[in-house]
Enzyme design. Structure first.
Site, PDB file in Angstrom:
ATOM      1  N   MET A 149      -7.591   6.341   8.625  1.00 30.60           N
ATOM      2  CA  MET A 149      -8.903   5.744   8.844  1.00 30.60           C
ATOM      3  C   MET A 149      -8.985   4.236   8.580  1.00 30.60           C
ATOM      4  O   MET A 149     -10.078   3.674   8.639  1.00 30.60           O
ATOM      5  CB  MET A 149      -9.951   6.469   7.986  1.00 30.60           C
ATOM      6  CG  MET A 149     -10.085   7.951   8.297  1.00 30.60           C
ATOM      7  SD  MET A 149     -11.351   8.810   7.298  1.00 30.60           S
ATOM      8  CE  MET A 149     -12.856   8.069   7.931  1.00 30.60           C
ATOM      9  N   GLU A 150      -7.869   3.573   8.303  1.00 25.89           N
ATOM     10  CA  GLU A 150      -7.946   2.166   7.938  1.00 25.89           C
ATOM     11  C   GLU A 150      -6.918   1.246   8.593  1.00 25.89           C
ATOM     12  O   GLU A 150      -7.179   0.054   8.789  1.00 25.89           O
ATOM     13  CB  GLU A 150      -7.804   2.005   6.409  1.00 25.89           C
ATOM     14  CG  GLU A 150      -8.880   2.643   5.585  1.00 25.89           C
ATOM     15  CD  GLU A 150      -8.638   4.116   5.292  1.00 25.89           C
ATOM     16  OE1 GLU A 150      -9.600   4.837   5.009  1.00 25.89           O
ATOM     17  OE2 GLU A 150      -7.453   4.544   5.359  1.00 25.89           O
ATOM     18  N   ASP A 183      -1.374  16.592   5.143  1.00 20.41           N
ATOM     19  CA  ASP A 183      -1.788  17.796   5.867  1.00 20.41           C
ATOM     20  C   ASP A 183      -1.440  17.604   7.334  1.00 20.41           C
ATOM     21  O   ASP A 183      -0.966  16.534   7.734  1.00 20.41           O
ATOM     22  CB  ASP A 183      -3.300  18.033   5.694  1.00 20.41           C
ATOM     23  CG  ASP A 183      -4.115  16.808   6.101  1.00 20.41           C
ATOM     24  OD1 ASP A 183      -4.308  16.613   7.314  1.00 20.41           O
ATOM     25  OD2 ASP A 183      -4.541  16.042   5.213  1.00 20.41           O
ATOM     26  N   GLY A 207      -2.956  12.401   8.092  1.00 22.77           N
ATOM     27  CA  GLY A 207      -2.749  13.718   8.684  1.00 22.77           C
ATOM     28  C   GLY A 207      -1.661  13.645   9.743  1.00 22.77           C
ATOM     29  O   GLY A 207      -1.670  12.758  10.600  1.00 22.77           O
ATOM     30  N   GLU A 247      -4.622   7.228  -5.077  1.00 18.50           N
ATOM     31  CA  GLU A 247      -3.456   6.749  -4.342  1.00 18.50           C
ATOM     32  C   GLU A 247      -2.817   5.552  -5.030  1.00 18.50           C
ATOM     33  O   GLU A 247      -1.640   5.268  -4.846  1.00 18.50           O
ATOM     34  CB  GLU A 247      -3.848   6.359  -2.917  1.00 18.50           C
ATOM     35  CG  GLU A 247      -4.269   7.536  -2.057  1.00 18.50           C
ATOM     36  CD  GLU A 247      -4.854   7.107  -0.720  1.00 18.50           C
ATOM     37  OE1 GLU A 247      -4.826   7.931   0.210  1.00 18.50           O
ATOM     38  OE2 GLU A 247      -5.346   5.969  -0.603  1.00 18.50           O
TER      39      GLU A 247
END
Length: 252
Positions: free
Chosen positions: A192-193, A216, A79, A13
Site C-alpha cells: 500500500m505504499e 500472506d 501479500g 515492522e
C-alpha cells in the site's frame, strides 16, 4: 552527512530497529515521529510512513525536505501474488506500480499522468545491496526464530503493486494478478505504499529501494495471518536484513 532513511508502515515492522538505534533523538514533524541516530555504524532516520499512498508520500517528502536524507529504504510486509511467492519469502522490488490508478481514456491505464510511464524503478545499486543482504540473512536464518517456520524461504526480485486497499480475498487477488498480467505487468506482491514513495524519490532524485516479507497470499486468510506474522517474523527479518544492508554501505 550521508544519512539513510528507513521507512515502515507499522510500528511492529520497525520496533527491532528502533531498539538498536544509538544516540537516538526524536523529532515530531508533520504529525509523525522521526528518530535520528546511528544504526550499525550508519547515520539513519527511522520513520513510520503510516498506511496508504498519500501518508507514505507525505513521510517521504518530509524525510527529504526536513532531514536531508540521501537514500531511502522501505521494509515491511506484502501479500504474495506471483507464482512461487510464498509466505515467509522476501521480495526485493525492482519496479513499482499503482494498481488502482486509472486515468483512462486520457492516459493508458496505470500510467502516471505526465510521467509517460506506469512503473517507477528502484535504484539499481541500492537494490543490489538490499538483495544481497536479504540473501545473506535468509541463508543464515537458522540462527533466527523464523527459520524454524520458513526454512525454505526464498528471495525474489520484481514488480510490487501498490494501492489504497488491503487485498484480502482470493477472488480479488486472482483478478488483480490477471488484470495486471493482461496489461504486461507480472506482479510479485501487493502492498500500500511503495509506488508513492518511489514517485517522490524520483521527483527529488533520491535513491530508493524496498523489501517486503510475504505475510500472506492476499487471499481469504490474509486478515487471520497478518498481525502475528508482522510481530513474530517480518520484524525479525527486517532487523537481520537491515543490519547486513547498513554494514554493506561501509564497503566501497
Amino acid at each position: 552527512m550521508n544519512r539513510t532513511a528507513i521507512l515502515s508502515a507499522l510500528p511492529d515492522e520497525q520496533q527491532g530497529l528502533l531498539e538498536l538505534l544509538q544516540q537516538a533523538q526524536k523529532t515530531s514533524h508533520a504529525g509523525r515521529d522521526f528518530w535520528q541516530g546511528v544504526l550499525h555504524g550508519q547515520p539513519v532516520v527511522l520513520a513510520l510512513s503510516k498506511i496508504g499512498k498519500v501518508a507514505a508520500a507525505t513521510t517521504a517528502t518530509a524525510l527529504i525536505e526536513r532531514f536531508g536524507v540521501q537514500r531511502m529504504v522501505f521494509t515491511g510486509v506484502a501479500g504474495g501474488l506471483g507464482a512461487g511467492v510464498r509466505v515467509g519469502d522476501v521480495v526485493i522490488a525492482t519496479d513499482f506500480l499503482q494498481h488502482d490508478l486509472d486515468v483512462s481514456p486520457l492516459f493508458p491505464r496505470y500510467e502516471v499522468p505526465f510521467y509517460g510511464k506506469a512503473c517507477f524503478g528502484s535504484d539499481t545499486a541500492l537494490t543490489a545491496r538490499l538483495h544481497a543482504a536479504a540473501c545473506d540473512a535468509l541463508a543464515a536464518a537458522e540462527t533466527h526464530r523464523p527459520a524454524r517456520q520458513f526454512a525454505d524461504a526464498r528471495v525474489h526480485s520484481g514488480l510490487l503493486a501498490s494501492g489504497d486497499r488491503f487485498v484480502s480475498g482470493a477472488a480479488e487477488s486472482s483478478s488483480l494478478r490477471a488484470t495486471l498480467a493482461g496489461a504486461g505487468h507480472e506482479v510479485l506482491a501487493v502492498e500500500m505504499e511503495g509506488a508513492a514513495v518511489a514517485q517522490v524519490c524520483l521527483d527529488y532524485g533520491v535513491p530508493f529501494a524496498a523489501m517486503r516479507t510475504i505475510s500472506d497470499r492476499a487471499d481469504d486468510s490474509a486478515h487471520v495471518d497478518f498481525s502475528s506474522f508482522v510481530e513474530q517474523v517480518a520484524s525479525q527479518y527486517a532487523r537481520a536484513i537491515m543490519e547486513r544492508f547498513l554494514l554493506s554501505l561501509s564497503i566501497k
